[in-house]
Write a protein that holds these residues in place. Sequence first.
Motif, PDB file in Angstrom:
ATOM      1  N   THR A 127      52.665  21.769  26.979  1.00 53.18           N
ATOM      2  CA  THR A 127      51.215  21.603  26.903  1.00 53.18           C
ATOM      3  C   THR A 127      50.669  22.286  25.648  1.00 53.18           C
ATOM      4  O   THR A 127      49.585  21.954  25.177  1.00 53.18           O
ATOM      5  CB  THR A 127      50.551  22.216  28.154  1.00 53.18           C
ATOM      6  N   ARG A 148      53.760  20.615  34.357  1.00 49.55           N
ATOM      7  CA  ARG A 148      53.390  19.262  33.908  1.00 49.55           C
ATOM      8  C   ARG A 148      54.176  18.965  32.635  1.00 49.55           C
ATOM      9  O   ARG A 148      53.642  18.895  31.543  1.00 49.55           O
ATOM     10  CB  ARG A 148      51.894  19.212  33.647  1.00 49.55           C
ATOM     11  N   ARG A 206      37.905  18.989  40.809  1.00 46.43           N
ATOM     12  CA  ARG A 206      39.076  19.863  40.811  1.00 46.43           C
ATOM     13  C   ARG A 206      39.160  20.705  42.080  1.00 46.43           C
ATOM     14  O   ARG A 206      39.858  21.726  42.102  1.00 46.43           O
ATOM     15  CB  ARG A 206      39.057  20.771  39.584  1.00 46.43           C
ATOM     16  N   LYS A 249      42.892  31.113  35.418  1.00 48.28           N
ATOM     17  CA  LYS A 249      41.878  30.227  34.836  1.00 48.28           C
ATOM     18  C   LYS A 249      40.969  29.701  35.939  1.00 48.28           C
ATOM     19  O   LYS A 249      41.339  29.784  37.111  1.00 48.28           O
ATOM     20  CB  LYS A 249      42.548  29.085  34.076  1.00 48.28           C
ATOM     21  N   ARG A 290      31.179  19.533  32.429  1.00 55.41           N
ATOM     22  CA  ARG A 290      31.716  20.889  32.336  1.00 55.41           C
ATOM     23  C   ARG A 290      31.601  21.509  30.949  1.00 55.41           C
ATOM     24  O   ARG A 290      31.551  22.720  30.818  1.00 55.41           O
ATOM     25  CB  ARG A 290      33.178  20.905  32.772  1.00 55.41           C
ATOM     26  N   MET A 302      42.354  32.258  30.785  1.00 58.99           N
ATOM     27  CA  MET A 302      41.790  31.107  30.068  1.00 58.99           C
ATOM     28  C   MET A 302      40.270  31.109  30.212  1.00 58.99           C
ATOM     29  O   MET A 302      39.752  31.103  31.339  1.00 58.99           O
ATOM     30  CB  MET A 302      42.359  29.804  30.622  1.00 58.99           C
ATOM     31  N   TYR A 311      35.307  25.875  29.904  1.00 62.37           N
ATOM     32  CA  TYR A 311      34.475  24.991  29.085  1.00 62.37           C
ATOM     33  C   TYR A 311      32.995  25.339  29.126  1.00 62.37           C
ATOM     34  O   TYR A 311      32.269  25.183  28.155  1.00 62.37           O
ATOM     35  CB  TYR A 311      34.602  23.551  29.607  1.00 62.37           C
ATOM     36  N   TYR A 340      41.222  23.741  26.633  1.00 60.11           N
ATOM     37  CA  TYR A 340      41.456  22.780  25.558  1.00 60.11           C
ATOM     38  C   TYR A 340      40.165  22.071  25.180  1.00 60.11           C
ATOM     39  O   TYR A 340      39.757  21.114  25.838  1.00 60.11           O
ATOM     40  CB  TYR A 340      42.537  21.795  26.003  1.00 60.11           C
ATOM     41  N   SER A 348      45.125  17.872  34.657  1.00 67.24           N
ATOM     42  CA  SER A 348      46.191  18.791  34.243  1.00 67.24           C
ATOM     43  C   SER A 348      46.911  19.424  35.432  1.00 67.24           C
ATOM     44  O   SER A 348      47.931  20.082  35.259  1.00 67.24           O
ATOM     45  CB  SER A 348      45.630  19.868  33.324  1.00 67.24           C
TER      46      SER A 348
HETATM   47  C1  BGC Z   1      42.231  21.957  31.702  1.00 68.28           C
HETATM   48  C2  BGC Z   1      43.145  23.165  31.764  1.00 68.28           C
HETATM   49  C3  BGC Z   1      44.504  22.809  31.239  1.00 68.28           C
HETATM   50  C4  BGC Z   1      44.367  22.235  29.848  1.00 68.28           C
HETATM   51  C5  BGC Z   1      45.688  21.838  29.222  1.00 68.28           C
HETATM   52  C6  BGC Z   1      42.249  21.292  30.355  1.00 68.28           C
HETATM   53  O1  BGC Z   1      41.592  20.068  30.396  1.00 68.28           O
HETATM   54  O2  BGC Z   1      40.926  22.332  32.049  1.00 68.28           O
HETATM   55  O3  BGC Z   1      43.232  23.611  33.091  1.00 68.28           O
HETATM   56  O4  BGC Z   1      45.325  23.941  31.248  1.00 68.28           O
HETATM   57  O5  BGC Z   1      43.558  21.077  29.896  1.00 68.28           O
HETATM   58  O6  BGC Z   1      46.234  20.741  29.830  1.00 68.28           O
END
Ligand code: BGC
Length: 765
Positions: free
Chosen positions: A62, A86, A142, A175, A198, A231, A234, A267, A393
Amino acid sequence: MRSEAGTPAPCPTPDAHSWCDQRLSASVRADRFVTAMTLDEKVSLLGGQGVVHNGIVPGGHTGATVAVPRLGLPVVYLSDGPVGVRQGVATALPVPMALSATWDLGLARRAGRAVATEAKAKGNDIVLGPSVNILRTPQNGRTYESYGEETLQNARTGVAWVQGAQSTGVIADIKHYAGNNQEGQLGLPPFVSADGGRTNVSANMTQRTLREVYLPHFEAAVKQGKVGTLMCSYNKVNEVHVCENKFLLDTILRQQWGFRGMVISDYGASKGTATGLNAGLDFVPAQGLLDRSYSPTQIRAALTLGQVSESTLDKRVHAIIGTLFAFGFFDRSGFTDDDQQIPFAQHDVLARQIEERAITLLKNNGVLPLKGSTKRIAVVGTYADEFVTGGGSGGVEPRPGAVVTALDGIRDRAGRAVRVTFTDGSDPAESARQARAADVAIVVVGDVQSEGTDKTCVSMNCSNDALTSNSTLITSGSNCVERTCPINGTDNDRLVSQVAAAQPRTVVALQTGGPVLTPWRNKVAAVLEAWYPGQAGGSALARVLWGDVDPGGRLPATFPATADQLPTAGDRRRYPGVANSALYSEGLLVGYRWFDANKLRPAYPFGAGLSYTRFRYGNLTVTRGGPRGAVATAHVTIRNVGRRPGIAVPQLYVSKPSTRPLRQPVRQLAASHSVHIPAGRSVRVSLPLNDRSFASWDSSLRGEGGWRIPRGCHRLSIGMSSRTLTSSAVIARGAACPGARLRLPVTGLFDLPLAPPASSQRASS
Ligand code: BGC
């Protein structure tokens, strides 16, 4: 995709470089390393290589940092996430909402450990999880990725997950800090939402609400979980984007909580280079792609223009390097990216065990567990035949062949002596016919949730519109009109009612990411909430249906009877917000606290969940002191008076005295324990409490506020749910209370330790 894994340790021997001496603290070693870096190297470290994966290219990480080859620092790899890794195929555990429903911290620890073990085996140093945001509204896309509506429950589950994850050497990432409680409505995933989206919404709340509801789980992860990274989210909090919010990133996180780790932006969540650097944001993984900040050019410009000092830059670099030293990154070789290292067979079992403890039995008129006389079962609903989970994610791709759907599990467990029929529910007449012809009907239905867009209402049929093709938008703000827009051609609520009309022995197995409306609940024989159940969901469901195991789950979130009962309903200013300001004016009254304060009767209350056996709770007793700084310990003896072994989940709530200016919720969770009790046996459960269990945030203290124990009578109540309380006892704090079991003083200003020490149990005669 294989990473640059197996790279040699940056410190192959203690004398290789001045920063390699392991007798020195991580901070001193980081000082030495940062001193050796050139400005270019420092500047390049703060922005990542971008999204190598993002769910589009399977197999990649990621995120990744930029290496500093001159000093032997290799790339640091990151991967999502809170449900499972992931990156390529991985074990799909039950989603976090299900994990929270187990109320079992041992399982939370094992889940964190399993996910981090897989992240490590895929060459990652950091795993982007857990997500601990509070469920403020079940419309949040979420919801499945969170631990529910209770702050303490989030704190404890999150700490356990972090501890399990970090025991592998992988660094966890708590996060999304903070107030990231909605994705927004009517948008297109993943980043655009027109209404309360968000990236622009501001979670506006009082200091007390922030400190008591939306921060303690992060505080616990820092102070107790010793989480390595965090983390920033947003959204804005009180009109300032969190990734450039000095109050949140510096004053609270670093100065007040003592966080020594690294702050990573979500991100696309970093809003500015100078503002981020000055506020305390260390690393922007998606620099240059989603984020238009933290590129080397931008950082250099900020330095040249005098917007950021070099010492601030050094602090940001030091946070990253210091975290890597603290977690042994310099003293080991790189993790190798090779799935062969993953103990998949063990994790398959864990996925089933978590789900068995997560399945929450909400209603049972005696139809469950299924009897040996059951010879014909009608399974109805598309979800019975699918791997059901949340999107975004938190998505995980299970290994081919690893998924056991509800239908698979039921067929396997039923064996040859039982006839199992299946229909997907798209033809109501056929569904009713099959149900009528069977001894029992099992309807498997659920909702659709994904990161990026909220659900437009709370019923199953009203899901994430951007993701469902044939739905029409009928909403009136938060008070969305419950409607019958079909998902995948099926109106789930109507389907349940039609099957129930044909078959009195109808069992509904919900696979939802969180609370939904259950308008048919009085018409069916049993209701089970299986959540998004992970890859072994079908096996776990079958074992619960037949009573091989007791359903261990208890609700981590209130199931409302109607959508208008929710604290966020009926006022657009609260949700989704007006002009991108969401007013958290319900304050502390999130979830069950709102239902209690407003005397509302939910469909199923927080903490609810039935067992196949019966428990008798003895009287609550209270003793002074307890393990590790506890000021008091509550005890209860629970007897299994039924004929089967079962799982009891005693819950202890505290009702603090309302004093001026601190009005208090009716009750709040203070401790709980999940315990297996054999038939006819008793167990004594001890639940320690510390001063924080009694404290409130008083904004009037010390100018900026502080924790204070309200003087007066604090009532403790124990029971099987927030609405089934069997016994209580009063603890007097700095006041005279008639009948108090214990008198404890009220101390002055102090920084209180967080969650109570762990509860314990012992067999009792
Ligand atoms: C999500 C995060 C995730 C990141 C990387 C973002 O859209 O809010 O939870 O870690 O993407 O995939």
